[in-house]
Scaffold this motif. Structure first.
Motif, short mmCIF file in Angstrom:
data_model
loop_
_atom_site.label_atom_id
_atom_site.label_comp_id
_atom_site.label_asym_id
_atom_site.label_seq_id
_atom_site.Cartn_x
_atom_site.Cartn_y
_atom_site.Cartn_z
N ILE A 26 22.15 65.70 35.03
CA ILE A 26 22.68 66.69 34.10
C ILE A 26 21.53 67.50 33.52
O ILE A 26 20.52 66.93 33.07
N LYS A 27 21.67 68.78 33.53
CA LYS A 27 20.65 69.67 32.97
C LYS A 27 20.41 69.32 31.50
O LYS A 27 21.36 69.23 30.72
N GLY A 28 19.15 69.11 31.15
CA GLY A 28 18.79 68.81 29.77
C GLY A 28 18.82 67.34 29.42
O GLY A 28 18.50 66.95 28.30
N MET A 29 19.18 66.51 30.39
CA MET A 29 19.33 65.07 30.13
C MET A 29 18.00 64.43 29.68
O MET A 29 17.97 63.60 28.76
N ASP A 30 16.91 64.83 30.32
CA ASP A 30 15.62 64.21 30.01
C ASP A 30 15.05 64.64 28.66
O ASP A 30 14.21 63.94 28.10
N SER A 31 15.49 65.78 28.15
CA SER A 31 14.93 66.27 26.88
C SER A 31 15.89 66.14 25.70
O SER A 31 15.57 66.53 24.59
N TRP A 32 17.08 65.59 25.94
CA TRP A 32 18.06 65.42 24.86
C TRP A 32 17.53 64.40 23.88
O TRP A 32 17.16 63.28 24.26
N LYS A 33 17.50 64.71 22.61
CA LYS A 33 16.78 63.90 21.62
C LYS A 33 17.62 62.75 21.06
O LYS A 33 17.07 61.82 20.46
N ARG A 34 18.92 62.81 21.19
CA ARG A 34 19.76 61.78 20.58
C ARG A 34 19.96 60.60 21.52
O ARG A 34 19.33 60.52 22.56
N SER B 264 25.66 70.87 30.52
CA SER B 264 24.27 70.68 30.12
C SER B 264 24.21 70.00 28.76
O SER B 264 25.19 69.98 28.00
N LEU B 265 23.04 69.44 28.47
CA LEU B 265 22.74 68.87 27.16
C LEU B 265 21.67 69.73 26.50
O LEU B 265 20.70 70.12 27.15
N GLN B 266 21.83 70.01 25.21
CA GLN B 266 20.88 70.87 24.50
C GLN B 266 20.18 70.08 23.40
O GLN B 266 20.76 69.15 22.83
N GLU B 267 18.97 70.48 23.11
CA GLU B 267 18.10 69.67 22.25
C GLU B 267 18.64 69.50 20.83
O GLU B 267 18.26 68.57 20.13
N ASP B 268 19.51 70.39 20.38
CA ASP B 268 20.07 70.27 19.03
C ASP B 268 21.22 69.26 18.98
O ASP B 268 21.87 69.11 17.93
N GLY B 269 21.49 68.56 20.08
CA GLY B 269 22.56 67.57 20.12
C GLY B 269 23.85 68.08 20.72
O GLY B 269 24.83 67.34 20.85
N LYS B 270 23.86 69.32 21.13
CA LYS B 270 25.07 69.90 21.69
C LYS B 270 25.29 69.41 23.13
O LYS B 270 24.37 69.36 23.93
N VAL B 271 26.56 69.06 23.40
CA VAL B 271 26.98 68.69 24.75
C VAL B 271 27.93 69.79 25.21
O VAL B 271 29.02 69.96 24.65
N LEU B 272 27.52 70.53 26.23
CA LEU B 272 28.30 71.66 26.74
C LEU B 272 29.04 71.23 28.01
O LEU B 272 28.43 70.73 28.96
N PHE B 273 30.35 71.44 28.01
CA PHE B 273 31.17 71.08 29.16
C PHE B 273 31.38 72.29 30.08
O PHE B 273 31.18 73.44 29.66
N VAL B 274 31.80 72.04 31.32
CA VAL B 274 31.86 73.12 32.31
C VAL B 274 32.93 74.15 31.99
O VAL B 274 32.90 75.26 32.53
N TRP C 60 32.35 72.61 23.74
CA TRP C 60 31.15 71.83 23.41
C TRP C 60 31.38 70.99 22.16
O TRP C 60 32.31 71.25 21.38
N VAL C 61 30.55 69.97 22.00
CA VAL C 61 30.56 69.14 20.80
C VAL C 61 29.11 68.79 20.44
O VAL C 61 28.23 68.83 21.31
N ILE C 62 28.89 68.49 19.18
CA ILE C 62 27.62 67.92 18.75
C ILE C 62 27.81 66.40 18.72
O ILE C 62 28.66 65.89 17.98
N ALA C 63 27.07 65.69 19.53
CA ALA C 63 27.28 64.24 19.69
C ALA C 63 26.12 63.44 19.13
O ALA C 63 24.97 63.91 19.13
N ASP C 64 26.42 62.24 18.68
CA ASP C 64 25.38 61.30 18.27
C ASP C 64 24.89 60.46 19.44
O ASP C 64 23.71 60.15 19.56
#
Length: 464
Positions: free
Chosen positions: A189-197, A271-281, A285-289
């Motif tokens: 998944i794009k952004g998986m390695d840099s997702w901070k949560r 993709s996963l974004q560094e601010d915690g956002k999970v974006l679906f195709v 999107w949601v902000i996940a813990d």
């Protein structure tokens, strides 16, 4: 084919889970000298529950050494896990998984009941004396391998985990019975390695409490994804279940989702974004813990060196004749328990009997060319059917299991065993939350309990 020559071989069985235990029994019964090496302190393999997961990498990615990957935790069981099949179908052919007073008497019991069954099996058949516990295998390789050699021997290096004493031994044969529900299979998944949560694989999920009041994304609608989601909705703020395909959601799962305001179905993750956002195709999107990947497991044999003869390519272990024998190394090297989507224990038993009789010389395999052609034909049939390579070992075919048993005259699966299996699958598909306890198969159950599989228990005085 049957041969008249009988031989006794020294055999190393790696793993004391269900497949390793029945292998040890059948090998000894055939007159072989058997040693079982087991990394844990008791039998059971995957069924030996391990609540302590603190030292494990959450995604199962930590490696040790240049050519090995030893997970600290073998079992992927979570605390609440119950069997997905009724106990009646699960036992070995001559040792039924019967109800015992004072234990979990449900037809779909919790995981500990199956561990106790395996311990009973081990003790009843005297297999425990063959096992070296707390012993991890670090290396298995051929001794002085020459192409076409008919008299292969195997070097096995192991370490006793408490004392760190290293042993090096030579065997005539090795049976790999290490299971395939430990090494996490992860999506890309794009952004998986840099997702901070927090990200983790279900391999180390045990209880829902740590996720109280969290927003959790569960990736995968497999059995574990469904079970874990149903637990999390009771404690989490919200659960977002991400499915590979929204078109294949069962009626049972749909019912569960409709009952809970905090359980939501989404498509795959974009993709996963560094601010915690999970974006679906689909753009939502949601902000996940936390993200929990319930995405299955991969085959791995980090200790095994076959000079490239046996390879794992996108979860296809090969080449393996009948999912068991690498043709150019058979029968001195074999694998038990590779197939998935089968009624496991009887199939493992048929594998064990075939291996034991091949090693003694009672039976022989087809020629190398015939075995390789069989494998090629099988791969082609899967390709034509559009089955992905990573599903190579998913059988889901009673007829195949029966044909496999024909190699050694192993009895076919009883009709009641097949029907009880299918009945459970149908109920799970329509009533996911209740299928283990709302049963409508009384007639089938009575047929099973009156069959020789269960009545032999009284005749042979197995302890109740």
């Amino acid at each position: 084919m049957v041969s008249e020559r009988y031989q006794s071989k020294s055999v190393c069985v790696i793993g004391a889970g269900p497949s390793g235990l029945v292998a040890a029994r059948e090998l000894r019964k055939e007159g072989h000298r058997v040693v079982v090496l087991e990394q844990n302190h008791d039998v059971g393999g995957q069924w030996l529950y391990d609540p302590s997961v603190d030292g494990e990498d959450p995604l199962g990615r930590n490696t040790t050494g240049t050519n090995s990957h030893h997970l600290k935790v073998h079992s992927s069981l979570y605390t609440s896990l119950r069997l997905i099949s009724p106990r009646e179908i699960m036992g070995f052919t001559d040792f039924p998984f019967s109800v015992k007073k004072g234990r979990d008497m449900r037809r779909f019991p919790g995981h500990r009941e199956l561990l106790l069954y395996l311990q009973d099996f081990c003790d009843w058949f005297g297999v425990r004396d063959l096992i070296r516990f707390n012993t991890r295998v670090n290396y298995v390789g051929m001794l002085d391998y020459v192409v076409g050699c008919q008299d292969l021997k195997w070097v096995v290096k192991s370490v006793e985990k408490k004392t760190q004493v290293v042993m090096e031994e030579v065997f005539d044969s090795v049976v790999v019975a290490t299971g395939h529900y430990s090494q996490p299979r992860l999506p890309s998944i794009k952004g998986m390695d840099s997702w901070k949560r927090k990200q983790m694989h279900s391999h180390i999920y045990r209880v829902p409490e740590p996720f109280r009041d969290e927003v959790v994304v569960v990736v995968g609608t497999s059995l574990s994804g469904q079970d874990i989601s149903m637990e999390l909705v009771e404690v989490a703020k919200a659960v977002y279940l991400s499915a590979r395909s929204l078109n294949n959601i069962s009626e049972g799962l749909s019912k569960v989702i409709s009952k809970h305001d905090n359980l939501h179905l989404h498509p795959q993750i974009e993709s996963l974004q560094e601010d915690g956002k999970v974006l679906f195709v689909d753009g939502s999107w949601v902000i996940a813990d936390t993200i929990i990947y319930c995405t299955g497991y991969s085959y791995t044999f980090p200790f095994l060196d076959t000079k490239g003869i046996v390879d794992i390519d996108d979860d296809r272990v090969g080449p393996l004749y009948e999912h068991t024998f690498p043709p150019s190394l058979a029968p001195s090297l074999s694998f038990i328990g590779i197939p998935r989507k089968i009624i496991g224990f009887p199939f493992f038993e048929s594998q064990a009997k075939w291996i034991a009789q091949l090693l003694s010389g009672k039976r022989t395999l087809p020629s190398l060319d015939e075995m390789m052609q069989s494998i090629k034909d099988f791969y082609h049939s899967r390709d034509v059917a559009g089955i992905p390579k990573y599903n190579t070992h998913d059988i889901a075919d009673f007829e195949y299991c029966d044909k496999y048993g024909d190699h050694i005259g192993f009895p076919h699966l009883e009709e009641w065993r097949k029907e009880l299996c299918l009945s459970a699958l149908r109920r799970a598909d329509t009533n996911l939350e209740t299928y283990r306890d709302s049963l409508d198969d009384h007639d089938l159950l009575q047929e099973a309990l009156q069959s020789p599989h269960f009545t032999q228990q009284e005749a042979q005085a197995y302890p109740l």
